[in-house]
Scaffold this active site. Structure first.
Site, PDB file in Angstrom:
ATOM      1  N   ARG A 106       0.814  -1.234   0.000  1.00  0.00           N
ATOM      2  CA  ARG A 106       0.000   0.000   0.000  1.00  0.00           C
ATOM      3  C   ARG A 106       0.841   1.275   0.000  1.00  0.00           C
ATOM      4  NH1 ARG A 106      -3.127  -3.279   3.424  1.00  0.00           N
ATOM      5  NH2 ARG A 106      -4.897  -4.117   2.282  1.00  0.00           N
ATOM      6  N   LYS A 128       1.770  11.190 -11.633  1.00  0.00           N
ATOM      7  CA  LYS A 128       0.889  10.262 -12.351  1.00  0.00           C
ATOM      8  C   LYS A 128       1.653   8.964 -12.586  1.00  0.00           C
ATOM      9  CE  LYS A 128      -2.391  13.126 -14.878  1.00  0.00           C
ATOM     10  NZ  LYS A 128      -2.849  13.562 -16.207  1.00  0.00           N
ATOM     11  N   GLU A 170       6.828  17.392 -26.610  1.00  0.00           N
ATOM     12  CA  GLU A 170       6.255  17.835 -25.325  1.00  0.00           C
ATOM     13  C   GLU A 170       6.798  19.213 -24.961  1.00  0.00           C
ATOM     14  OE1 GLU A 170       3.941  16.789 -23.271  1.00  0.00           O
ATOM     15  OE2 GLU A 170       3.545  14.821 -24.137  1.00  0.00           O
ATOM     16  N   LYS A 213       5.476  22.813 -15.326  1.00  0.00           N
ATOM     17  CA  LYS A 213       4.643  21.656 -14.940  1.00  0.00           C
ATOM     18  C   LYS A 213       4.387  21.679 -13.435  1.00  0.00           C
ATOM     19  CE  LYS A 213       3.444  16.956 -15.245  1.00  0.00           C
ATOM     20  NZ  LYS A 213       3.468  15.668 -15.892  1.00  0.00           N
ATOM     21  N   GLU A 223      -5.923  16.615 -11.078  1.00  0.00           N
ATOM     22  CA  GLU A 223      -6.567  16.922 -12.345  1.00  0.00           C
ATOM     23  C   GLU A 223      -8.084  17.087 -12.216  1.00  0.00           C
ATOM     24  OE1 GLU A 223      -4.596  15.275 -15.842  1.00  0.00           O
ATOM     25  OE2 GLU A 223      -6.566  14.977 -16.712  1.00  0.00           O
ATOM     26  N   ARG A 227      -5.082  21.061 -14.439  1.00  0.00           N
ATOM     27  CA  ARG A 227      -3.980  20.171 -14.840  1.00  0.00           C
ATOM     28  C   ARG A 227      -4.181  19.623 -16.257  1.00  0.00           C
ATOM     29  NH1 ARG A 227      -0.611  15.658 -11.376  1.00  0.00           N
ATOM     30  NH2 ARG A 227       0.550  14.850 -13.172  1.00  0.00           N
ATOM     31  N   ASN A 231      -2.358  18.488 -21.194  1.00  0.00           N
ATOM     32  CA  ASN A 231      -2.681  17.651 -22.354  1.00  0.00           C
ATOM     33  C   ASN A 231      -2.882  18.486 -23.609  1.00  0.00           C
ATOM     34  OD1 ASN A 231      -2.566  15.183 -21.059  1.00  0.00           O
ATOM     35  ND2 ASN A 231      -4.620  15.444 -20.226  1.00  0.00           N
ATOM     36  N   HIS A 234      -2.840  16.982 -27.111  1.00  0.00           N
ATOM     37  CA  HIS A 234      -2.903  15.535 -26.922  1.00  0.00           C
ATOM     38  C   HIS A 234      -4.177  14.889 -27.462  1.00  0.00           C
ATOM     39  CE1 HIS A 234       0.580  16.296 -24.508  1.00  0.00           C
ATOM     40  NE2 HIS A 234       0.654  15.069 -24.059  1.00  0.00           N
ATOM     41  N   HIS A 238      -3.216  11.787 -29.158  1.00  0.00           N
ATOM     42  CA  HIS A 238      -3.559  10.443 -28.687  1.00  0.00           C
ATOM     43  C   HIS A 238      -4.331   9.670 -29.746  1.00  0.00           C
ATOM     44  CE1 HIS A 238      -3.106  11.313 -24.101  1.00  0.00           C
ATOM     45  NE2 HIS A 238      -2.020  10.800 -24.621  1.00  0.00           N
ATOM     46  N   HIS A 250       4.994   9.391 -29.390  1.00  0.00           N
ATOM     47  CA  HIS A 250       4.107  10.295 -28.644  1.00  0.00           C
ATOM     48  C   HIS A 250       4.368  11.778 -28.952  1.00  0.00           C
ATOM     49  CE1 HIS A 250       1.587  11.757 -25.419  1.00  0.00           C
ATOM     50  NE2 HIS A 250       2.606  12.440 -24.923  1.00  0.00           N
TER      51      HIS A 250
HETATM   52  N1  GLY Z   1       1.242  14.325 -18.548  1.00  0.00           N
HETATM   53  C1  GLY Z   1       0.186  15.114 -18.080  1.00  0.00           C
HETATM   54  C2  GLY Z   1       0.141  15.240 -16.592  1.00  0.00           C
HETATM   55  O1  GLY Z   1       1.058  14.855 -15.913  1.00  0.00           O
HETATM   56  O2  GLY Z   1      -0.841  15.733 -16.071  1.00  0.00           O
END
Ligand code: GLY
Length: 344
Positions: A106, A128, A170, A213, A223, A227, A231, A234, A238, A250
Protein backbone atom coordinates in the site's frame (compact mmCIF):
# COMPACT_ATOMS: atom_id res chain seq x y z
CA UNK A 1 8.12 20.95 -6.49
CA UNK A 2 5.52 22.35 -4.08
CA UNK A 3 2.24 20.54 -3.39
CA UNK A 4 -0.85 21.40 -1.37
CA UNK A 5 -0.65 20.73 2.34
CA UNK A 6 2.94 21.91 2.62
CA UNK A 7 4.27 18.84 0.82
CA UNK A 8 7.18 19.24 -1.56
CA UNK A 9 9.96 17.28 -3.19
CA UNK A 10 13.23 18.16 -4.88
CA UNK A 11 13.72 17.94 -8.65
CA UNK A 12 17.44 17.91 -9.44
CA UNK A 13 18.21 19.11 -12.98
CA UNK A 14 21.68 19.28 -14.48
CA UNK A 15 24.68 17.47 -15.90
CA UNK A 16 25.81 14.70 -13.57
CA UNK A 17 22.70 14.95 -11.37
CA UNK A 18 22.48 11.16 -11.17
CA UNK A 19 25.55 11.31 -8.92
CA UNK A 20 23.37 13.09 -6.35
CA UNK A 21 20.82 10.26 -6.13
CA UNK A 22 21.92 9.08 -2.68
CA UNK A 23 21.27 12.56 -1.27
CA UNK A 24 17.57 12.43 -2.26
CA UNK A 25 16.75 8.87 -1.20
CA UNK A 26 14.61 9.44 1.89
CA UNK A 27 16.45 9.33 5.18
CA UNK A 28 16.14 6.01 6.99
CA UNK A 29 15.45 3.92 3.88
CA UNK A 30 17.21 0.59 4.38
CA UNK A 31 17.15 -0.98 0.92
CA UNK A 32 16.22 0.12 -2.57
CA UNK A 33 14.60 -1.79 -5.44
CA UNK A 34 15.99 -0.22 -8.62
CA UNK A 35 13.53 -0.71 -11.49
CA UNK A 36 14.96 -0.28 -14.97
CA UNK A 37 15.24 -1.78 -18.46
CA UNK A 38 18.14 -3.46 -20.28
CA UNK A 39 18.08 -0.62 -22.80
CA UNK A 40 18.68 2.12 -20.20
CA UNK A 41 22.39 2.96 -20.20
CA UNK A 42 22.43 4.56 -16.77
CA UNK A 43 23.83 3.06 -13.59
CA UNK A 44 22.87 4.41 -10.20
CA UNK A 45 24.09 4.24 -6.64
CA UNK A 46 21.27 4.92 -4.19
CA UNK A 47 23.73 4.91 -1.29
CA UNK A 48 22.14 1.91 0.47
CA UNK A 49 21.86 -1.80 -0.30
CA UNK A 50 20.01 -2.26 -3.57
CA UNK A 51 18.92 -4.83 -6.13
CA UNK A 52 18.12 -4.20 -9.80
CA UNK A 53 14.76 -5.39 -11.22
CA UNK A 54 14.39 -5.21 -15.01
CA UNK A 55 11.18 -4.80 -16.95
CA UNK A 56 10.60 -5.11 -20.70
CA UNK A 57 10.81 -2.32 -23.27
CA UNK A 58 8.01 -0.36 -24.90
CA UNK A 59 4.34 0.31 -24.19
CA UNK A 60 3.58 -3.43 -24.02
CA UNK A 61 5.66 -3.62 -20.84
CA UNK A 62 3.37 -1.01 -19.26
CA UNK A 63 0.91 -3.67 -18.11
CA UNK A 64 -0.66 -5.09 -15.00
CA UNK A 65 1.26 -8.32 -15.55
CA UNK A 66 4.55 -6.38 -15.40
CA UNK A 67 3.43 -4.80 -12.12
CA UNK A 68 2.44 -8.23 -10.77
CA UNK A 69 5.81 -9.72 -11.72
CA UNK A 70 7.63 -6.76 -10.24
CA UNK A 71 5.72 -6.86 -6.95
CA UNK A 72 6.27 -10.64 -6.71
CA UNK A 73 9.97 -10.05 -7.22
CA UNK A 74 9.90 -7.33 -4.53
CA UNK A 75 8.20 -9.79 -2.17
CA UNK A 76 10.74 -12.48 -3.08
CA UNK A 77 13.52 -10.11 -2.05
CA UNK A 78 11.62 -9.19 1.11
CA UNK A 79 11.08 -5.50 0.32
CA UNK A 80 9.34 -3.79 3.24
CA UNK A 81 7.83 -0.41 4.09
CA UNK A 82 11.23 0.58 5.46
CA UNK A 83 12.53 0.40 1.88
CA UNK A 84 12.06 2.39 -1.33
CA UNK A 85 11.80 2.03 -5.09
CA UNK A 86 14.00 3.94 -7.56
CA UNK A 87 12.80 3.97 -11.18
CA UNK A 88 15.59 4.56 -13.71
CA UNK A 89 14.40 5.14 -17.26
CA UNK A 90 11.87 6.90 -19.44
CA UNK A 91 8.12 7.21 -19.06
CA UNK A 92 7.43 3.47 -19.21
CA UNK A 93 9.75 2.85 -16.27
CA UNK A 94 8.61 5.81 -14.18
CA UNK A 95 4.93 4.92 -14.75
CA UNK A 96 5.40 1.23 -13.89
CA UNK A 97 7.86 1.73 -11.02
CA UNK A 98 5.68 4.50 -9.62
CA UNK A 99 2.53 2.37 -9.78
CA UNK A 100 4.30 -0.65 -8.24
CA UNK A 101 5.59 1.64 -5.48
CA UNK A 102 2.10 3.06 -4.93
CA UNK A 103 0.59 -0.42 -4.67
CA UNK A 104 3.17 -2.67 -3.03
CA UNK A 105 2.44 -2.86 0.72
CA UNK A 106 0.00 0.00 0.00
CA UNK A 107 2.77 2.41 -0.75
CA UNK A 108 6.54 2.77 -0.64
CA UNK A 109 8.51 5.94 -1.40
CA UNK A 110 9.66 6.20 -4.99
CA UNK A 111 12.44 8.30 -6.53
CA UNK A 112 12.51 8.74 -10.30
CA UNK A 113 15.76 9.00 -12.23
CA UNK A 114 14.38 10.22 -15.56
CA UNK A 115 16.65 9.30 -18.47
CA UNK A 116 14.70 10.64 -21.47
CA UNK A 117 13.76 14.21 -22.30
CA UNK A 118 10.08 13.23 -22.24
CA UNK A 119 10.34 11.76 -18.75
CA UNK A 120 12.37 14.71 -17.45
CA UNK A 121 9.93 17.37 -18.58
CA UNK A 122 6.69 15.43 -18.17
CA UNK A 123 6.28 11.78 -17.17
CA UNK A 124 8.42 11.75 -14.02
CA UNK A 125 7.04 15.01 -12.63
CA UNK A 126 3.69 15.35 -10.91
CA UNK A 127 2.87 11.91 -9.56
CA UNK A 128 0.89 10.26 -12.35
CA UNK A 129 1.65 6.54 -12.42
CA UNK A 130 -0.09 3.68 -14.16
CA UNK A 131 -0.31 1.05 -16.84
CA UNK A 132 -2.24 0.34 -20.02
CA UNK A 133 -5.09 -2.10 -20.57
CA UNK A 134 -5.88 -3.74 -23.93
CA UNK A 135 -8.76 -1.21 -24.01
CA UNK A 136 -6.55 1.86 -23.84
CA UNK A 137 -3.53 3.74 -22.52
CA UNK A 138 -3.07 4.62 -18.85
CA UNK A 139 -6.48 3.28 -17.83
CA UNK A 140 -5.28 1.90 -14.46
CA UNK A 141 -3.10 3.96 -12.20
CA UNK A 142 -2.68 6.12 -9.14
CA UNK A 143 -1.49 9.56 -8.18
CA UNK A 144 1.66 8.80 -6.24
CA UNK A 145 4.05 11.66 -5.77
CA UNK A 146 7.73 10.75 -5.84
CA UNK A 147 10.05 11.58 -2.96
CA UNK A 148 12.38 13.20 -5.51
CA UNK A 149 13.11 13.36 -9.24
CA UNK A 150 16.58 13.38 -10.79
CA UNK A 151 17.00 14.77 -14.34
CA UNK A 152 20.57 14.27 -15.47
CA UNK A 153 20.92 16.24 -18.70
CA UNK A 154 24.22 14.50 -19.60
CA UNK A 155 22.22 11.35 -20.19
CA UNK A 156 20.28 13.12 -22.95
CA UNK A 157 23.46 13.48 -25.04
CA UNK A 158 23.25 9.80 -26.00
CA UNK A 159 19.49 9.70 -26.50
CA UNK A 160 18.53 8.32 -29.95
CA UNK A 161 17.37 11.11 -32.29
CA UNK A 162 13.80 9.85 -32.45
CA UNK A 163 13.57 9.63 -28.66
CA UNK A 164 14.83 13.22 -28.45
CA UNK A 165 12.22 14.31 -31.00
CA UNK A 166 9.60 12.72 -28.79
CA UNK A 167 10.62 14.92 -25.88
CA UNK A 168 10.82 18.01 -28.07
CA UNK A 169 7.14 17.52 -29.02
CA UNK A 170 6.26 17.84 -25.32
CA UNK A 171 8.66 20.75 -24.95
CA UNK A 172 6.85 22.56 -27.79
CA UNK A 173 3.66 22.39 -25.71
CA UNK A 174 5.23 24.38 -22.87
CA UNK A 175 5.73 27.39 -25.17
CA UNK A 176 1.97 27.90 -24.96
CA UNK A 177 1.61 27.14 -21.25
CA UNK A 178 3.50 30.15 -20.01
CA UNK A 179 6.91 29.26 -21.43
CA UNK A 180 6.70 31.70 -24.33
CA UNK A 181 10.29 32.69 -23.77
CA UNK A 182 11.42 29.07 -23.70
CA UNK A 183 14.53 29.01 -25.80
CA UNK A 184 14.83 32.77 -25.92
CA UNK A 185 11.77 33.57 -28.00
CA UNK A 186 10.46 32.35 -31.31
CA UNK A 187 12.60 29.38 -32.27
CA UNK A 188 11.67 29.58 -35.95
CA UNK A 189 15.17 30.30 -37.16
CA UNK A 190 17.02 28.29 -34.54
CA UNK A 191 18.49 24.81 -34.66
CA UNK A 192 16.14 23.24 -32.22
CA UNK A 193 16.61 19.52 -32.66
CA UNK A 194 18.39 19.12 -29.35
CA UNK A 195 20.63 22.12 -29.87
CA UNK A 196 20.58 25.53 -28.28
CA UNK A 197 17.56 27.41 -29.63
CA UNK A 198 18.68 30.87 -28.76
CA UNK A 199 20.30 31.45 -25.46
CA UNK A 200 19.03 28.78 -23.13
CA UNK A 201 20.98 25.59 -22.59
CA UNK A 202 19.19 22.28 -22.66
CA UNK A 203 19.54 22.16 -18.89
CA UNK A 204 17.81 25.55 -18.58
CA UNK A 205 15.04 24.50 -20.93
CA UNK A 206 14.43 21.28 -18.99
CA UNK A 207 14.38 23.27 -15.75
CA UNK A 208 11.89 25.78 -17.21
CA UNK A 209 9.53 23.00 -18.38
CA UNK A 210 9.77 21.33 -14.97
CA UNK A 211 8.94 24.67 -13.34
CA UNK A 212 5.87 25.20 -15.55
CA UNK A 213 4.64 21.66 -14.94
CA UNK A 214 5.26 22.00 -11.20
CA UNK A 215 3.18 25.20 -11.09
CA UNK A 216 0.28 23.55 -12.91
CA UNK A 217 0.39 20.42 -10.73
CA UNK A 218 0.66 22.49 -7.55
CA UNK A 219 -2.60 24.22 -8.50
CA UNK A 220 -4.46 20.99 -9.35
CA UNK A 221 -2.65 17.86 -8.18
CA UNK A 222 -5.41 15.38 -9.09
CA UNK A 223 -6.57 16.92 -12.35
CA UNK A 224 -9.88 18.28 -11.17
CA UNK A 225 -9.51 21.01 -13.78
CA UNK A 226 -6.45 23.09 -14.64
CA UNK A 227 -3.98 20.17 -14.84
CA UNK A 228 -5.72 19.01 -18.02
CA UNK A 229 -3.97 21.87 -19.86
CA UNK A 230 -0.87 19.68 -19.72
CA UNK A 231 -2.68 17.65 -22.35
CA UNK A 232 -2.47 20.53 -24.83
CA UNK A 233 -2.10 18.99 -28.28
CA UNK A 234 -2.90 15.53 -26.92
CA UNK A 235 -6.48 15.01 -28.15
CA UNK A 236 -5.54 14.56 -31.79
CA UNK A 237 -2.10 13.36 -30.65
CA UNK A 238 -3.56 10.44 -28.69
CA UNK A 239 -5.98 9.69 -31.53
CA UNK A 240 -3.00 9.39 -33.89
CA UNK A 241 -1.24 7.12 -31.44
CA UNK A 242 -4.14 4.92 -30.41
CA UNK A 243 -5.42 4.25 -33.90
CA UNK A 244 -1.96 2.76 -34.14
CA UNK A 245 -1.65 2.95 -37.89
CA UNK A 246 0.71 5.87 -38.32
CA UNK A 247 3.97 4.81 -36.70
CA UNK A 248 4.18 8.08 -34.77
CA UNK A 249 5.90 8.39 -31.41
CA UNK A 250 4.11 10.30 -28.64
CA UNK A 251 5.92 13.61 -29.05
CA UNK A 252 5.63 13.48 -32.83
CA UNK A 253 1.88 12.95 -32.50
CA UNK A 254 1.62 15.80 -29.96
CA UNK A 255 3.40 18.13 -32.40
CA UNK A 256 0.69 17.50 -35.03
CA UNK A 257 -1.90 17.82 -32.26
CA UNK A 258 -0.58 21.25 -31.24
CA UNK A 259 -0.90 22.63 -34.76
CA UNK A 260 -4.34 21.04 -35.08
CA UNK A 261 -5.45 22.54 -31.74
CA UNK A 262 -4.32 25.96 -32.96
CA UNK A 263 -6.22 25.57 -36.24
CA UNK A 264 -9.29 24.45 -34.28
CA UNK A 265 -9.02 27.47 -31.97
CA UNK A 266 -8.81 29.65 -35.11
CA UNK A 267 -11.89 27.96 -36.59
CA UNK A 268 -13.74 28.70 -33.34
CA UNK A 269 -12.63 32.36 -33.37
CA UNK A 270 -10.56 31.97 -30.22
CA UNK A 271 -7.18 33.00 -31.71
CA UNK A 272 -5.95 34.73 -34.85
CA UNK A 273 -3.81 33.65 -37.83
CA UNK A 274 -0.63 35.02 -36.29
CA UNK A 275 -1.05 32.82 -33.21
CA UNK A 276 -1.58 29.77 -35.45
CA UNK A 277 1.58 30.72 -37.35
CA UNK A 278 3.41 30.88 -34.01
CA UNK A 279 2.35 27.29 -33.26
CA UNK A 280 3.60 26.20 -36.67
CA UNK A 281 6.93 28.02 -36.16
CA UNK A 282 7.50 26.44 -32.75
CA UNK A 283 6.78 22.94 -34.04
CA UNK A 284 8.91 23.49 -37.17
CA UNK A 285 11.62 24.97 -35.01
CA UNK A 286 11.90 21.70 -33.12
CA UNK A 287 12.31 19.85 -36.41
CA UNK A 288 8.89 18.25 -36.05
CA UNK A 289 6.05 17.93 -38.54
CA UNK A 290 2.75 19.72 -37.92
CA UNK A 291 0.96 17.73 -40.62
CA UNK A 292 -1.00 14.50 -40.49
CA UNK A 293 0.81 11.40 -41.70
CA UNK A 294 -0.06 10.30 -45.22
CA UNK A 295 -3.19 8.17 -45.42
CA UNK A 296 -4.77 9.55 -42.23
CA UNK A 297 -8.43 8.66 -42.03
CA UNK A 298 -10.61 11.50 -40.63
CA UNK A 299 -13.42 9.10 -39.63
CA UNK A 300 -11.03 6.98 -37.63
CA UNK A 301 -9.51 10.08 -35.98
CA UNK A 302 -12.97 11.47 -35.14
CA UNK A 303 -13.95 8.17 -33.49
CA UNK A 304 -10.73 8.07 -31.49
CA UNK A 305 -11.08 11.71 -30.35
CA UNK A 306 -14.62 10.90 -29.17
CA UNK A 307 -13.16 8.21 -26.88
CA UNK A 308 -10.67 10.64 -25.29
CA UNK A 309 -10.69 10.52 -21.45
CA UNK A 310 -11.51 14.26 -21.34
CA UNK A 311 -14.61 13.75 -23.53
CA UNK A 312 -17.23 13.78 -20.78
CA UNK A 313 -19.45 16.39 -22.42
CA UNK A 314 -19.19 15.83 -26.17
CA UNK A 315 -15.89 16.43 -27.94
CA UNK A 316 -13.55 18.13 -25.49
CA UNK A 317 -10.31 19.89 -26.40
CA UNK A 318 -7.60 21.87 -24.69
CA UNK A 319 -7.54 25.10 -26.70
CA UNK A 320 -5.73 28.39 -26.77
CA UNK A 321 -7.83 31.53 -26.49
CA UNK A 322 -8.07 35.05 -25.10
CA UNK A 323 -7.59 33.75 -21.55
CA UNK A 324 -4.79 31.37 -22.51
CA UNK A 325 -4.91 27.61 -22.85
CA UNK A 326 -7.96 25.99 -21.23
CA UNK A 327 -10.25 22.98 -21.41
CA UNK A 328 -13.17 23.51 -23.81
CA UNK A 329 -16.00 20.94 -23.70
CA UNK A 330 -18.78 20.46 -26.24
CA UNK A 331 -16.83 21.47 -29.36
CA UNK A 332 -18.94 21.18 -32.51
CA UNK A 333 -18.19 17.90 -34.29
CA UNK A 334 -18.59 19.50 -37.74
CA UNK A 335 -15.90 22.08 -36.97
CA UNK A 336 -13.62 19.40 -35.49
CA UNK A 337 -14.02 17.28 -38.64
CA UNK A 338 -13.57 20.18 -41.08
CA UNK A 339 -10.43 21.41 -39.29
CA UNK A 340 -8.70 18.07 -39.86
CA UNK A 341 -8.19 19.27 -43.44
CA UNK A 342 -6.11 22.22 -42.15
CA UNK A 343 -3.35 19.86 -41.01
CA UNK A 344 -3.21 17.63 -44.08
N1 GLY B 1 1.24 14.33 -18.55
C1 GLY B 1 0.19 15.11 -18.08
C2 GLY B 1 0.14 15.24 -16.59
O1 GLY B 1 1.06 14.85 -15.91
O2 GLY B 1 -0.84 15.73 -16.07
Amino acid sequence: MELPGGRSYPVLVGPGAVGELASVVPTGVRRVAVVTQDSVPVEVDPGVEYRVFRIGDGETAKSLSTVEELCSAFAGWGLTRADAVVGVGGGVVTDVAGFAAASYHRGLPVVHVATTLLAQIDAAIGGKTGVNLPEGKNLVGAFWQPAAVVCDTTVLETLPEREMACGLGEMAKYHFLGGGDLGGGDPGSGEMAGGDPGGLTLEQRVARCVQIKAEVVAADEREAGRRAVLNYGHTLGHALETTGRYDLRHGEAVAVGLVYAAELALSLGRIDDERVAEHRRVVDGYGLSGSLPAGSDPDELMAAMGRDKKAIDGLTFVLDGPSGVEVVPGVDAGVVRATIEAVR
